[in-house]
Design a protein around this motif. Structure first.
Motif, short mmCIF file in Angstrom:
data_model
loop_
_atom_site.label_atom_id
_atom_site.label_comp_id
_atom_site.label_asym_id
_atom_site.label_seq_id
_atom_site.Cartn_x
_atom_site.Cartn_y
_atom_site.Cartn_z
N TYR A 19 0.80 -1.15 0.16
CA TYR A 19 0.01 -0.09 -0.23
C TYR A 19 0.99 1.29 0.04
N SER A 20 0.38 2.21 -0.95
CA SER A 20 1.42 3.36 -0.85
C SER A 20 1.02 4.58 -0.05
N GLY A 21 -0.08 4.19 0.80
CA GLY A 21 -0.87 4.99 1.82
C GLY A 21 -0.33 4.78 3.41
N ASP A 22 -0.91 5.62 4.17
CA ASP A 22 -0.85 5.34 5.66
C ASP A 22 -1.91 4.89 6.27
N GLN A 23 -2.82 5.72 6.19
CA GLN A 23 -4.40 5.43 6.71
C GLN A 23 -5.06 4.73 5.47
N PRO A 24 -6.40 3.76 5.74
CA PRO A 24 -7.04 3.46 4.86
C PRO A 24 -7.86 4.82 3.88
N GLY A 25 -7.86 4.37 2.69
CA GLY A 25 -8.33 5.41 1.77
C GLY A 25 -7.33 6.50 1.38
N SER A 26 -6.07 6.41 1.91
CA SER A 26 -5.05 7.47 1.56
C SER A 26 -4.01 7.29 0.53
N GLY A 27 -4.26 6.13 -0.04
CA GLY A 27 -3.24 5.69 -1.32
C GLY A 27 -3.84 4.60 -2.12
N THR A 28 -2.88 3.86 -2.84
CA THR A 28 -3.25 2.86 -3.59
C THR A 28 -2.70 1.49 -3.55
N TRP A 29 -3.01 0.35 -3.90
CA TRP A 29 -2.26 -1.03 -3.69
C TRP A 29 -1.77 -1.63 -4.89
N ASN A 30 -0.79 -2.20 -4.87
CA ASN A 30 -0.10 -2.74 -6.14
C ASN A 30 -0.46 -4.12 -6.42
N THR A 31 -1.82 -4.71 -5.92
CA THR A 31 -2.07 -5.96 -5.95
C THR A 31 -1.95 -6.51 -7.43
N THR A 32 -2.44 -5.63 -8.54
CA THR A 32 -2.38 -5.94 -9.93
C THR A 32 -1.06 -6.52 -10.36
N LEU A 33 0.04 -5.98 -9.64
CA LEU A 33 1.48 -6.54 -10.06
C LEU A 33 1.78 -7.79 -9.38
N VAL A 34 1.24 -8.12 -8.18
CA VAL A 34 1.30 -9.56 -7.53
C VAL A 34 0.68 -10.47 -8.41
N GLN A 35 -0.58 -10.02 -8.86
CA GLN A 35 -1.50 -11.01 -9.78
C GLN A 35 -0.81 -11.29 -10.94
N SER A 36 -0.06 -10.12 -11.57
CA SER A 36 0.57 -10.36 -12.76
C SER A 36 1.81 -11.39 -12.80
N VAL A 37 2.42 -11.65 -11.61
CA VAL A 37 3.46 -12.61 -11.46
C VAL A 37 2.77 -13.92 -11.57
N ILE A 38 1.66 -14.08 -10.74
CA ILE A 38 0.92 -15.64 -10.72
C ILE A 38 0.53 -15.74 -12.10
N THR A 39 -0.19 -15.00 -12.93
CA THR A 39 -0.63 -15.44 -14.09
C THR A 39 0.60 -15.48 -15.13
N GLN A 40 1.56 -14.84 -14.92
CA GLN A 40 2.64 -15.28 -15.77
C GLN A 40 3.33 -16.71 -15.45
N MET A 41 3.21 -17.21 -14.22
CA MET A 41 3.54 -18.38 -14.06
C MET A 41 3.03 -19.80 -14.95
N LYS A 42 1.64 -19.33 -15.26
CA LYS A 42 0.92 -20.31 -15.97
C LYS A 42 0.67 -19.72 -17.54
N GLY A 43 1.32 -18.85 -17.71
CA GLY A 43 1.08 -18.53 -19.03
C GLY A 43 1.79 -19.24 -20.18
N ALA A 44 1.50 -18.77 -21.45
CA ALA A 44 1.87 -19.44 -22.43
C ALA A 44 3.49 -19.60 -22.56
N GLY A 45 4.21 -20.84 -22.67
CA GLY A 45 5.45 -21.06 -22.80
C GLY A 45 6.23 -21.25 -21.39
N GLY A 46 5.29 -21.00 -20.38
CA GLY A 46 5.79 -21.26 -19.01
C GLY A 46 6.10 -22.54 -18.65
N PRO A 47 6.79 -22.94 -17.48
CA PRO A 47 6.82 -24.27 -16.82
C PRO A 47 5.58 -24.70 -16.55
N THR A 48 4.82 -25.88 -17.16
CA THR A 48 3.51 -26.35 -16.82
C THR A 48 3.73 -26.99 -15.24
#
Length: 208
Positions: A19-48
């Motif tokens: 989270y980029s903020g201090d208190q709730p509602g004061s910033g943003t989350w980088n969740t999509t970046l973490v999700q992209s790592v997981i998605t790439q694990m199972k992406g085309a050409g990845g180790p099955t």
């Protein structure tokens, strides 16, 4: 789920949702970046053969000090973690959670634009160190690698009441079969590795 043994074969993700903020509602989350790592694990050409990701969480991102001075669990953080676990399930990936990811101070002490991690020595939030008796106050030593004064107290700080509340919150959340969504996440989180690589001073630890 069917009672048959199976092999976990996966990778280690250094970070969970941050989270980029201090208190709730004061910033943003980088969740999509973490999700992209997981998605790439199972992406085309990845180790099955990969079927597991170990997600290291920053304690201070999930349990924080409010403006009133109390220590609270951030429900928004739990929702972000749910999203990561949902992505893992959608990609056929199991999750091992590490709620308290200890690591060298360095950039975590400087917060790197993340106020909740300011002075998070060993990646333990500053407010947690203040709960010890006597309290530990991160200062200039925080920029050093594993400051000795804190090294011997890591086992004590992860035994404070607030730490137990945090760990039990995650354990309860991912052993919940009350709804379909909760049950799916509970089936996806196959283990919770409470604390990683914890140094200790070999003395008895008293839960506080």
């Amino acid at each position: 789920e069917q009672g048959a043994p199976f092999t976990l074969n996966g990778v280690n993700s250094k970070y969970g949702p941050q989270y980029s903020g201090d208190q709730p509602g004061s910033g943003t989350w980088n969740t999509t970046l973490v999700q992209s790592v997981i998605t790439q694990m199972k992406g085309a050409g990845g180790p099955t053969q990969l079927n597991t990701v170990r997600v290291n969480l920053d304690w201070g991102m999930f349990q924080y000090k409010t403006t009133g001075g109390s220590i609270a669990i951030d429900t928004a953080a739990l929702t972000e973690l749910d999203a990561v676990i949902d992505t893992a399930r959608a990609n056929g990936v199991y999750v091992i959670l590490v709620p308290i990811h200890l690591r060298q101070p360095g950039s975590a002490c400087l917060a790197g634009g993340k106020p909740r991690l300011l002075n998070a020595t060993f990646n333990v939030p500053a407010w947690a160190w203040a709960k010890l008796s006597p309290p530990m106050t991160p200062g200039s030593d925080c920029a050093n690698s594993y400051p000795a004064a804190f090294n011997d107290k890591v086992d004590d700080v992860v035994a404070i009441t607030e730490a137990r509340t945090y760990l039990r919150t995650l354990a309860a959340r991912y052993s919940d079969f009350s709804t379909t969504a909760a049950a799916n996440r509970s089936k996806t989180v196959v283990a919770i590795d409470l604390v990683n690589e914890m140094p200790a001073d070999a003395a008895n630890v008293t839960a506080r």
